[in-house]
Design an enzyme around this catalytic site. Sequence first.
Site, PDB file in Angstrom:
ATOM      1  N   ASP A 101      33.604  40.401  44.706  1.00 27.75           N
ATOM      2  CA  ASP A 101      34.735  40.217  44.148  1.00 27.75           C
ATOM      3  C   ASP A 101      34.936  40.964  42.781  1.00 27.75           C
ATOM      4  O   ASP A 101      33.730  41.281  42.226  1.00 27.75           O
ATOM      5  CB  ASP A 101      34.964  38.549  43.839  1.00 27.75           C
ATOM      6  CG  ASP A 101      36.034  38.232  42.850  1.00 27.75           C
ATOM      7  OD1 ASP A 101      37.429  38.697  43.042  1.00 27.75           O
ATOM      8  OD2 ASP A 101      35.657  37.524  41.783  1.00 27.75           O
ATOM      9  N   ASP A 115      33.089  33.830  42.482  1.00 28.42           N
ATOM     10  CA  ASP A 115      32.558  33.171  41.424  1.00 28.42           C
ATOM     11  C   ASP A 115      33.611  31.942  41.579  1.00 28.42           C
ATOM     12  O   ASP A 115      33.426  31.036  40.690  1.00 28.42           O
ATOM     13  CB  ASP A 115      32.949  33.856  40.162  1.00 28.42           C
ATOM     14  CG  ASP A 115      34.511  34.141  39.988  1.00 28.42           C
ATOM     15  OD1 ASP A 115      35.128  33.653  38.978  1.00 28.42           O
ATOM     16  OD2 ASP A 115      34.897  35.121  40.647  1.00 28.42           O
ATOM     17  N   ASP A 133      37.232  40.163  39.484  1.00 28.21           N
ATOM     18  CA  ASP A 133      37.481  39.304  38.326  1.00 28.21           C
ATOM     19  C   ASP A 133      36.412  38.196  38.369  1.00 28.21           C
ATOM     20  O   ASP A 133      36.516  37.440  39.225  1.00 28.21           O
ATOM     21  CB  ASP A 133      39.069  38.878  38.273  1.00 28.21           C
ATOM     22  CG  ASP A 133      39.843  40.036  38.057  1.00 28.21           C
ATOM     23  OD1 ASP A 133      40.137  40.446  36.810  1.00 28.21           O
ATOM     24  OD2 ASP A 133      40.593  40.578  38.871  1.00 28.21           O
TER      25      ASP A 133
END
Length: 218
Positions: A11, A169, A13
């Site tokens: 990922d 995250d 961001d």
Amino acid sequence: MVRGIDAVILDFDGTIVDTEWSEYVTVRNEYRRHGHDYPLERFQARVGRTDGRHWSEELIEVTGPRPDLEEIVARRRQAHHDLIDATELRPGVRDLIGRAERRGKGLAVASSSPMVWVERHLGRRGLLARFPVIATGDQVERGKPWPDVFVTAAERLAVDPGRCLVIEDSHNGVTAAKAAGMVCVAVPNPVTEGTDLSAADLLVGSLAELPWAEFGLG
């Protein structure tokens, strides 16, 4: 968990660069400027998604119509960019990329953000050429928590989804990775700490804690 993988998909961001904290802080600052608060819990529900309302629409609901809305959005955006440009890569990211390259693993980014955003910030950090595949939210019909962006990344890498290791995250990102049939390691950041990441195969405090040998990256 599987022993050994063929590709690593990250990922962007909050995972490669912690853009999420700066986004939250700058949005919260605008709310406070207009006499309102913006709780972290409210922002956490948005992380990793592309189908929510823009924060400025919610601001209007609590303040009423804003003739200066464009100015507010532009000011917040510039503050956000300034903070991100001063933000380092999250710990262990360069090590993970190097390990994957040395061992011949595929590398991709799979992000809910648009391509122009991801390319800009990878490029500023000298990482753009390190990722042969970048799949973004503006290239798929459904963003996270649906699996489309991860499935697209695996297809472009020509790798079986079950042989992909995803680093995420957020709850929405973990949900998407598991729906794609991939192994997922969750590495929360200050925004996503305390959120539900229980669907991940492994939860670690940082990439430095990743069991490299488990994934053929030792």
